[in-house]
Design an enzyme around this catalytic site. Structure first.
Site, mmCIF file in Angstrom:
data_model
loop_
_atom_site.group_PDB
_atom_site.id
_atom_site.type_symbol
_atom_site.label_atom_id
_atom_site.label_comp_id
_atom_site.label_asym_id
_atom_site.label_seq_id
_atom_site.Cartn_x
_atom_site.Cartn_y
_atom_site.Cartn_z
ATOM 1 N N SER A 46 -0.020 -4.963 -2.482
ATOM 2 C CA SER A 46 -0.639 -4.895 -3.806
ATOM 3 C C SER A 46 -1.829 -3.949 -3.788
ATOM 4 O O SER A 46 -2.605 -3.928 -2.818
ATOM 5 C CB SER A 46 -1.105 -6.290 -4.242
ATOM 6 O OG SER A 46 -1.664 -6.256 -5.536
ATOM 7 N N GLU A 47 -1.988 -3.175 -4.867
ATOM 8 C CA GLU A 47 -3.055 -2.180 -4.932
ATOM 9 C C GLU A 47 -4.454 -2.774 -4.791
ATOM 10 O O GLU A 47 -5.387 -2.089 -4.386
ATOM 11 C CB GLU A 47 -3.027 -1.413 -6.270
ATOM 12 C CG GLU A 47 -1.798 -0.578 -6.506
ATOM 13 C CD GLU A 47 -0.846 -1.280 -7.439
ATOM 14 O OE1 GLU A 47 -0.553 -0.740 -8.508
ATOM 15 O OE2 GLU A 47 -0.393 -2.395 -7.099
#
Length: 216
Positions: free
Chosen positions: A50-51
């Site tokens: 996930s960013e």
């Protein structure tokens, strides 16, 4: 909108999950792509990234498992795994830009027949920021788009050329819609390779502006 049968959101996510392979590092975008986490084959080992700085995400939590401090890039609550690791957003984007992410599943507003992607803004509407999509399409090895085949008004979303601001040019490898699955060769164009149940090639053509070959 049309009454043509096809896949619902969960079925589209399940179809996208079939593109994941053992050992893959995968980034899931906001919207339908987040549902892919619920359909990953139990026989393969896939690590979700996930960013916002998380590697190794579990499925969505049940009500009694919710931890407000555990969220994905779309601010949805998620669960962690025993192997989960956490790091800064800067390190996360370094990972994305560096190339080790095998696959990204993204939503879209428009996709062109040559693989151009528009998914970050509609002119005139408030936008909080471009998010991580531009980095993802430039850095990951393969991009799969999951979206409705047409807008709520029935306008095609698979086009000759995108009309909205581009996220990236010639970056999309596959599109999964509620009507079917398309592979994209950035030079040769788009090919319909699978139809959703109850959908015909004529149904797809009626709601598609883009030119495409048929291989179903």
């Amino acid at each position: 909108m049309t009454d043509i049968a096809g896949w619902n959101r969960n079925q589209m996510a399940a179809r996208a999950a079939q593109e994941l392979e053992d050992g893959f590092y995968v980034n899931l975008g906001i919207g339908i792509p987040t549902l892919v986490a619920n359909y990953i084959d139990q026989d393969i080992d896939v690590t979700l990234q996930s960013e916002n700085g998380m590697l190794g995400m579990g499925p969505f939590p049940y009500d009694d498992e919710v931890d407000p401090d555990l969220i994905n890039a779309g601010k949805q609550t998620i669960t962690e795994l025993r192997r989960t690791s956490y790091f800064s957003s800067a390190d996360s984007f370094g990972m994305i830009r560096g190339g080790p992410i095998d696959l990204s599943v993204l939503g879209a507003m428009e996709v062109s027949e040559k693989g151009d992607l528009a998914n970050w803004m509609i002119p005139g509407k408030m936008v909080k920021g471009m998010g991580g999509a531009m980095d993802l399409v430039a850095g990951v090895k393969r991009v799969v788009v999951v979206m409705d085949h047409a807008s709520k008004a029935g306008a095609p979303k698979l086009l000759h050329e995108c009309s909205l601001p581009l996220t990236g040019q010639k970056v999309v490898d596959m599109v999964i819609t509620n009507l079917g699955v398309f592979k994209i060769d950035t030079e040769k164009g788009m090919t319909l390779i699978e139809l959703a149940p109850g959908v015909s090639v004529e149904d797809v053509k009626a709601l598609t502006q883009a030119d495409f070959e048929v291989a179903v």
